[in-house]
Design a protein around this motif. Sequence first.
Motif, short mmCIF file in Angstrom:
data_model
loop_
_atom_site.label_atom_id
_atom_site.label_comp_id
_atom_site.label_asym_id
_atom_site.label_seq_id
_atom_site.Cartn_x
_atom_site.Cartn_y
_atom_site.Cartn_z
N ASP A 59 -12.17 12.97 -2.14
CA ASP A 59 -13.51 13.78 -1.94
C ASP A 59 -13.21 15.00 -1.09
N TYR A 79 0.82 -1.17 -0.05
CA TYR A 79 0.00 -0.02 -0.05
C TYR A 79 0.87 1.22 0.04
N GLY A 115 2.57 1.66 -3.39
CA GLY A 115 1.89 1.82 -4.67
C GLY A 115 0.60 2.75 -4.58
N MET A 116 0.14 2.88 -3.45
CA MET A 116 -1.35 3.33 -3.11
C MET A 116 -1.41 4.87 -3.35
N LYS A 117 -0.33 5.53 -3.23
CA LYS A 117 -0.61 6.99 -2.81
C LYS A 117 -1.29 7.69 -4.13
N ARG A 118 -1.32 7.04 -5.25
CA ARG A 118 -1.72 7.83 -6.36
C ARG A 118 -3.39 7.66 -6.47
N THR A 119 -4.00 6.72 -5.62
CA THR A 119 -5.33 6.38 -5.53
C THR A 119 -6.04 6.72 -4.14
N ARG A 120 -5.28 7.57 -3.45
CA ARG A 120 -6.05 8.08 -2.04
C ARG A 120 -7.59 8.83 -2.68
N PRO A 121 -8.58 8.49 -1.75
CA PRO A 121 -9.62 9.05 -2.22
C PRO A 121 -9.50 10.66 -2.09
#
Lengths: 332, 206
Positions: free
Chosen positions: A56, A45, A48-54
């Motif tokens: 809103d 996470y 790789g996940m920094k780009r798909t943080r929400p």
Amino acid sequence: MSDKKAPEPPSSEITPEKQYLRRRELIKNAGLFAGTAAVVGGGLYLLGMKRTRPMDKFVPDAGELAALPVSGGKGSGPYDTDESRTPYEDVTTYNNFYEFGLDKNDPARHSHTLRTRPWTVTIDGEAHKPQTVDIDQITSWFPLEERVYRMRCVEAWSMVIPWLGFPLGELIKRVEPTSRAKYVAFTTLMDPEQMPGLKRPVLDWPYVEGLRLDEALHPLTLMAVGLYGKTLPNQNGAPLRLVVPWKYGFKGIKSIVKITLTEQQPPTTWNLAKPEEYGFYANVNPQVDHPRWSQASERRVGEFRRRPTLPFNGYAEQVASLYAGMDLRTNY
Amino acid sequence: MASPPLPWLKPAVLVGGLAPLALLALQGAQGTLGPNVIEAVLNQTGLMALIFLLGSLACTPLKLLFGWTWPVRIRKLVGLMAFAYAVLHFLTYAVADQGLKLGPILEDITKRKFIAVGFIALVLLVPLAVTSTNAAVRRMGFPAWQRLHRLVYVAASLGVIHFVWRVKKDVTEPFIYGAVLALLLGIRVVEAVRKRRRARPAPRPA
């Protein structure tokens, strides 16, 4: 299983001693399993996940931005498209504005540090009336029009955006170009305090762009100060940005502080960074591929299927004559 | 002496390794993957493929440096996860992004070097995945199997090049992965040289 209520469990149900002793080991293994799975998943996470943080909470609340009076045309003039508009949320959270970071959602996250008032724009160079003007002064000079334009990014995505602004040509005429003026150069603000992305030498800051004078004077070329009826959000280039709908999006320089009329073709940021990928003209052209992908089709942001890309982004009728006799494969 | 069985290790790596996929599915269902869902899935699956590929290449160096044997137990699983993410990455590109239109896909693979190297890396992983079973090792014989599986060095290198060439301007992130790969391959080179020295007949006492 016995159906009698036996006071003692039958011997077949007694946990064998071996199994009884393994209970602790099972619990330990379950813990190790959960811990390791969490470490592996958590590590992935973080990587790789920094780009798909929400996003809103980063969508600018429409209430925070002032509504702008539209006194000119309102989205139904000869240049407006009636194609369905890209949602406001997408227009304001999917941006390339490297002064605030490289990921598409960085500008929405980080551009709140930009102060758009007071803001002055210097218009100089080959002009009889060079001047430095306050942004509110500039907007008071012209009736604001709504223009619904297609926007095509060189990365093969596109949007339909209702901009608010005035034709750049009107502004240029006010400073009275000299006969030597052939091009228009634009410069973005360069203040590392307000623009954290400037601390990384990703591009040769400040961001600069340019147009030929006839392109700049074309009635389609817009200086935008708003979108969707409101003041331009910072991530979209507040307080003043260029919109040239028949060119790739990177020509649309944001947060402009300087406009210079020049005799020579000005340098432009992406052309300096990678001349083989980004030309000076940057006209949307399905025939000329980008080295890393075809430009023949595009994806409208929010849609699933690709659609064919139109020559000059669909504005060929209005602008193709500007390039008569030019080889647009060489002058891409 | 038999090493401890660590029965929890493989399931844990599998579950943890699939977590990014589950999160992608969850975010996709919630509509929080941003305006360009296909791009988000492409980026995540591609990055995961590269991370798992480097993970599988880290097993031997960890044993050499620290004497750990547990990484080798999960090497096959990690390699297969890399392959699975690479296949998902390609399918996202071919089906979702290109709508399975063969013409544009072939044009991309033949004309654009960044897509070509990514595709070659995927193709190289296919025989490795196919021969990942113990039966395949027995059938091929270990030396031949080992030679074949050295293709992973090429695949991982092409994967890094694919990443570097894809990035528009800032190559910091792909270069970090490139540096990790160089380190992992460098440790192998050093070890191979040392092994060769050791294998040389020692001078006999007179």
